[in-house]
Scaffold this motif. Sequence first.
Motif, PDB file in Angstrom:
ATOM      1  N   SER A 199       0.828  -1.206   0.000  1.00 53.16           N
ATOM      2  CA  SER A 199       0.000   0.000   0.000  1.00 53.16           C
ATOM      3  C   SER A 199       0.865   1.259   0.000  1.00 53.16           C
ATOM      4  O   SER A 199       0.518   2.259  -0.645  1.00 53.16           O
ATOM      5  CB  SER A 199      -0.912   0.000   1.222  1.00 53.16           C
ATOM      6  N   TYR A 200       1.999   1.212   0.696  1.00 52.14           N
ATOM      7  CA  TYR A 200       2.912   2.367   0.721  1.00 52.14           C
ATOM      8  C   TYR A 200       3.394   2.696  -0.688  1.00 52.14           C
ATOM      9  O   TYR A 200       3.364   3.858  -1.120  1.00 52.14           O
ATOM     10  CB  TYR A 200       4.101   2.074   1.634  1.00 52.14           C
ATOM     11  N   PHE A 201       3.848   1.692  -1.416  1.00 46.41           N
ATOM     12  CA  PHE A 201       4.362   1.936  -2.762  1.00 46.41           C
ATOM     13  C   PHE A 201       3.250   2.301  -3.744  1.00 46.41           C
ATOM     14  O   PHE A 201       3.491   3.004  -4.717  1.00 46.41           O
ATOM     15  CB  PHE A 201       5.126   0.714  -3.254  1.00 46.41           C
ATOM     16  N   LYS A 202       2.060   1.850  -3.484  1.00 47.26           N
ATOM     17  CA  LYS A 202       0.943   2.138  -4.378  1.00 47.26           C
ATOM     18  C   LYS A 202       0.317   3.497  -4.097  1.00 47.26           C
ATOM     19  O   LYS A 202       0.014   4.259  -5.032  1.00 47.26           O
ATOM     20  CB  LYS A 202      -0.119   1.051  -4.238  1.00 47.26           C
ATOM     21  N   ASN A 203       0.144   3.847  -2.820  1.00 46.43           N
ATOM     22  CA  ASN A 203      -0.647   5.025  -2.453  1.00 46.43           C
ATOM     23  C   ASN A 203       0.146   6.170  -1.836  1.00 46.43           C
ATOM     24  O   ASN A 203      -0.336   7.312  -1.830  1.00 46.43           O
ATOM     25  CB  ASN A 203      -1.751   4.606  -1.472  1.00 46.43           C
ATOM     26  N   THR A 204       1.326   5.898  -1.302  1.00 44.61           N
ATOM     27  CA  THR A 204       2.132   6.962  -0.687  1.00 44.61           C
ATOM     28  C   THR A 204       3.216   7.459  -1.633  1.00 44.61           C
ATOM     29  O   THR A 204       3.325   8.656  -1.900  1.00 44.61           O
ATOM     30  CB  THR A 204       2.760   6.482   0.637  1.00 44.61           C
ATOM     31  N   LEU A 205       4.033   6.542  -2.144  1.00 40.49           N
ATOM     32  CA  LEU A 205       5.068   6.902  -3.115  1.00 40.49           C
ATOM     33  C   LEU A 205       4.432   6.924  -4.498  1.00 40.49           C
ATOM     34  O   LEU A 205       4.230   5.878  -5.119  1.00 40.49           O
ATOM     35  CB  LEU A 205       6.229   5.912  -3.055  1.00 40.49           C
ATOM     36  N   LEU A 206       4.132   8.104  -4.993  1.00 44.48           N
ATOM     37  CA  LEU A 206       3.395   8.229  -6.245  1.00 44.48           C
ATOM     38  C   LEU A 206       4.341   8.294  -7.448  1.00 44.48           C
ATOM     39  O   LEU A 206       5.538   8.548  -7.292  1.00 44.48           O
ATOM     40  CB  LEU A 206       2.509   9.475  -6.200  1.00 44.48           C
ATOM     41  N   PRO A 207       3.827   8.071  -8.668  1.00 45.48           N
ATOM     42  CA  PRO A 207       4.680   8.077  -9.869  1.00 45.48           C
ATOM     43  C   PRO A 207       5.337   9.431 -10.109  1.00 45.48           C
ATOM     44  O   PRO A 207       4.810  10.475  -9.704  1.00 45.48           O
ATOM     45  CB  PRO A 207       3.693   7.741 -11.004  1.00 45.48           C
ATOM     46  N   ILE A 208       6.472   9.412 -10.773  1.00 47.04           N
ATOM     47  CA  ILE A 208       7.193  10.629 -11.112  1.00 47.04           C
ATOM     48  C   ILE A 208       6.341  11.546 -11.997  1.00 47.04           C
ATOM     49  O   ILE A 208       5.593  11.082 -12.861  1.00 47.04           O
ATOM     50  CB  ILE A 208       8.524  10.280 -11.824  1.00 47.04           C
ATOM     51  N   ILE A 209       6.462  12.841 -11.765  1.00 45.19           N
ATOM     52  CA  ILE A 209       5.807  13.844 -12.611  1.00 45.19           C
ATOM     53  C   ILE A 209       6.889  14.514 -13.451  1.00 45.19           C
ATOM     54  O   ILE A 209       7.761  15.203 -12.934  1.00 45.19           O
ATOM     55  CB  ILE A 209       5.070  14.899 -11.766  1.00 45.19           C
ATOM     56  N   THR A 210       6.853  14.284 -14.742  1.00 40.13           N
ATOM     57  CA  THR A 210       7.804  14.890 -15.665  1.00 40.13           C
ATOM     58  C   THR A 210       7.135  16.061 -16.375  1.00 40.13           C
ATOM     59  O   THR A 210       5.914  16.229 -16.300  1.00 40.13           O
ATOM     60  CB  THR A 210       8.280  13.863 -16.709  1.00 40.13           C
ATOM     61  N   PRO A 211       7.917  16.885 -17.100  1.00 40.72           N
ATOM     62  CA  PRO A 211       7.300  17.990 -17.855  1.00 40.72           C
ATOM     63  C   PRO A 211       6.276  17.518 -18.879  1.00 40.72           C
ATOM     64  O   PRO A 211       5.417  18.293 -19.297  1.00 40.72           O
ATOM     65  CB  PRO A 211       8.503  18.650 -18.538  1.00 40.72           C
ATOM     66  N   ARG A 212       6.364  16.257 -19.292  1.00 45.08           N
ATOM     67  CA  ARG A 212       5.434  15.735 -20.303  1.00 45.08           C
ATOM     68  C   ARG A 212       4.130  15.216 -19.718  1.00 45.08           C
ATOM     69  O   ARG A 212       3.187  14.939 -20.455  1.00 45.08           O
ATOM     70  CB  ARG A 212       6.126  14.620 -21.103  1.00 45.08           C
ATOM     71  N   VAL A 213       4.082  15.061 -18.401  1.00 41.12           N
ATOM     72  CA  VAL A 213       2.849  14.579 -17.771  1.00 41.12           C
ATOM     73  C   VAL A 213       1.780  15.667 -17.854  1.00 41.12           C
ATOM     74  O   VAL A 213       2.008  16.818 -17.470  1.00 41.12           O
ATOM     75  CB  VAL A 213       3.103  14.196 -16.299  1.00 41.12           C
ATOM     76  N   LEU A 214       0.606  15.310 -18.371  1.00 38.97           N
ATOM     77  CA  LEU A 214      -0.484  16.279 -18.534  1.00 38.97           C
ATOM     78  C   LEU A 214      -1.229  16.456 -17.211  1.00 38.97           C
ATOM     79  O   LEU A 214      -2.298  15.891 -16.990  1.00 38.97           O
ATOM     80  CB  LEU A 214      -1.438  15.809 -19.641  1.00 38.97           C
ATOM     81  N   ILE A 301       6.050  12.664  -3.440  1.00 44.21           N
ATOM     82  CA  ILE A 301       5.914  12.978  -4.861  1.00 44.21           C
ATOM     83  C   ILE A 301       7.233  13.544  -5.386  1.00 44.21           C
ATOM     84  O   ILE A 301       7.861  14.385  -4.747  1.00 44.21           O
ATOM     85  CB  ILE A 301       4.766  13.971  -5.103  1.00 44.21           C
ATOM     86  N   THR A 302       7.642  13.080  -6.560  1.00 50.35           N
ATOM     87  CA  THR A 302       8.834  13.596  -7.227  1.00 50.35           C
ATOM     88  C   THR A 302       8.399  14.342  -8.485  1.00 50.35           C
ATOM     89  O   THR A 302       7.563  13.855  -9.242  1.00 50.35           O
ATOM     90  CB  THR A 302       9.796  12.460  -7.602  1.00 50.35           C
ATOM     91  N   ILE A 303       8.970  15.528  -8.681  1.00 53.87           N
ATOM     92  CA  ILE A 303       8.650  16.343  -9.848  1.00 53.87           C
ATOM     93  C   ILE A 303       9.941  16.720 -10.561  1.00 53.87           C
ATOM     94  O   ILE A 303      10.825  17.351  -9.985  1.00 53.87           O
ATOM     95  CB  ILE A 303       7.883  17.626  -9.464  1.00 53.87           C
ATOM     96  N   ASP A 304      10.043  16.327 -11.799  1.00 49.34           N
ATOM     97  CA  ASP A 304      11.207  16.665 -12.615  1.00 49.34           C
ATOM     98  C   ASP A 304      10.972  18.008 -13.296  1.00 49.34           C
ATOM     99  O   ASP A 304       9.955  18.202 -13.961  1.00 49.34           O
ATOM    100  CB  ASP A 304      11.430  15.563 -13.651  1.00 49.34           C
ATOM    101  N   GLU A 305      11.910  18.933 -13.112  1.00 44.88           N
ATOM    102  CA  GLU A 305      11.828  20.282 -13.684  1.00 44.88           C
ATOM    103  C   GLU A 305      10.533  20.969 -13.245  1.00 44.88           C
ATOM    104  O   GLU A 305       9.668  21.309 -14.051  1.00 44.88           O
ATOM    105  CB  GLU A 305      11.932  20.239 -15.210  1.00 44.88           C
ATOM    106  N   ILE A 306      10.414  21.190 -11.956  1.00 48.28           N
ATOM    107  CA  ILE A 306       9.210  21.786 -11.392  1.00 48.28           C
ATOM    108  C   ILE A 306       8.934  23.172 -11.961  1.00 48.28           C
ATOM    109  O   ILE A 306       7.795  23.639 -11.996  1.00 48.28           O
ATOM    110  CB  ILE A 306       9.304  21.856  -9.842  1.00 48.28           C
ATOM    111  N   GLU A 307       9.961  23.841 -12.456  1.00 53.57           N
ATOM    112  CA  GLU A 307       9.796  25.210 -12.959  1.00 53.57           C
ATOM    113  C   GLU A 307       9.197  25.280 -14.353  1.00 53.57           C
ATOM    114  O   GLU A 307       8.978  26.382 -14.883  1.00 53.57           O
ATOM    115  CB  GLU A 307      11.150  25.934 -12.959  1.00 53.57           C
ATOM    116  N   THR A 308       8.899  24.146 -14.973  1.00 50.82           N
ATOM    117  CA  THR A 308       8.389  24.128 -16.346  1.00 50.82           C
ATOM    118  C   THR A 308       7.204  25.078 -16.519  1.00 50.82           C
ATOM    119  O   THR A 308       6.184  24.946 -15.863  1.00 50.82           O
ATOM    120  CB  THR A 308       7.953  22.703 -16.740  1.00 50.82           C
ATOM    121  N   SER A 309       7.369  26.067 -17.395  1.00 53.72           N
ATOM    122  CA  SER A 309       6.333  27.053 -17.770  1.00 53.72           C
ATOM    123  C   SER A 309       5.945  28.003 -16.643  1.00 53.72           C
ATOM    124  O   SER A 309       4.971  28.752 -16.774  1.00 53.72           O
ATOM    125  CB  SER A 309       5.059  26.350 -18.284  1.00 53.72           C
TER     126      SER A 309
END
Length: 403
Positions: A199-214, A301-309
Motif C-alpha cells: 500500500s505504501y508503494f501504491k498510495n504513498t510513493l506516487l509516480p514521477i511527474i515529468t514535464p510531459r505529464v499532462l 511525490i517527485t517532480i522533474d523540472e518543477i519550474e516548467t512554464s
Amino acid sequence: MIQEFTVENYRSIKTKQTISFLANKKMNNGREDYLCVQVNDNTKLLKFGVLYGYNAAGKSNLLLAMDYLRDLILSGPDTKDQDTEFVPFALDDESINKSGTFSLVFFIERIKYEYSVTLDKERIHFENLNYFPEGRKAKLFSRTHDDENKVSKIVIGADCKLLSKDKIILNGNTLENSTVLYSYQRSNVHSVELDKVVSYFKNTLLPIITPRVLLKDWSMNKLVKDNTQKDFYVKLLSKADFQISDLEIKEETIKKEELLFSHSTKSGSHKINENNESQGTKRYFGLSGVLKELINSSRVITIDEIETSLHPDLVAFYIQMFLMNTQSSQLLVTTHNQFIMDQDYMRNDMIWFCEKDEEGASNYYCAQDFKLHKNISVSNFYRAGKLGAVPEFGSPIIQKDRK
C-alpha cells in the motif's frame, strides 16, 4: 515518509549514490514545524528536497530510479523469459554486464522499513525487506537466486504470519524476474505487514511527474469526480495572481469535458477555454491538484523540472505553500531555478547537487557537505562555481575567420 534512497548502476549512475531526507539536528532555522516531521522518537525527516545540476548531469535519472523501484513492486512480467527493463550504466564494458541495486528506507506509522533489491535484465538476484517494530530489526522476507537450478529461494520471516502452505504458494508464484512483493499481490495469501508495504508503494510513493505529464488533465478529472474541490483550485489560482475567479467544467461529449477559466477584469468576468490559456496557467492548475493531494494525505511525490512554464517567484511560492500546509508529505524536485536557494525557509540539508565525473557517471552531494557558515549564501557560492554542478562552456566563437 522516506529517510533515504540509494541506487547503484542504473542509467547514468555507476557507483552507489544516496539521497537523504534525514534532518541535520544542528540546522535549526526556527522553522522546524514547517520543514520537518518527527516520525518517531529518534528520527526527524525533511519534507522537501531540491536537486540542481547542469543539463544531462543525471538529475532526472535519480527520480527515474526511484520510479523504477516503485514499478518493480507494483508491476511485473507474466512469464519468466521477459526482460526486467533494467538499464545499467552503459559507458564502460564492466558495468553494462553487472546488476544494479535499489534500496529504500521509509516509515509507515512511525515504524522504519528497509527494502532492497538487486537485479539485472534477466532476473532478481537478491531482495530483502526488514522492519523495526519497537526499534528492533526483524526480517519480513529475504530472497536469493539459485543460479544452478534457476529458481528463487525465499525465506519468510515470522512477522509475516504466513501459514506453511501460503509460503509454498508465494515461493511458487515468484518468478525469477519479478519481485516477491509483486508476486505476493498475485497470490491468494494474506499478510498484514506485506499489505502495508504494498500500500505504501501504491498510495504513498506516487509516480514521477515529468514535464510531459499532462497534469491539467489529471486535476480536471479530479474535479469531474468531486466538484466540491473547485474552491481549492480557484483559491490557489487566485493566490498566484492569474486573475482567475472561477472554474467551470463543460461537458462537450459523453467522454470529453471542457475546462473554462473565468477571468475577472474591470469590464467584468469572462470565460476562456483551456486551449486559449497559457501553458503556465494550465501547468499551475495541474500542480494545484498535486498540492491538494500532498495536503490531504501522506504522500511522497517527485517532480522533474518543477519550474516548467512557471515564473521563478511562483515556484518558490508553491514550495512555501507546500511546506506550510502539509503534515507528513514529502516533495523531491529537480530544477534549474536558483531562486529557490535564496528563500529564507531553505536549509542546506535540503539542497542537493548533481554532476558527472570523467567517466560520465552521475554523482550526488548535499550542500551541507561543504559545512558553510549559516550566514553564507549557498546560491551565491553556487553561481560562483564553488559548489560544482554547473556547466563548463567553451569559447562562444564558432568561426575563427570572421570578416
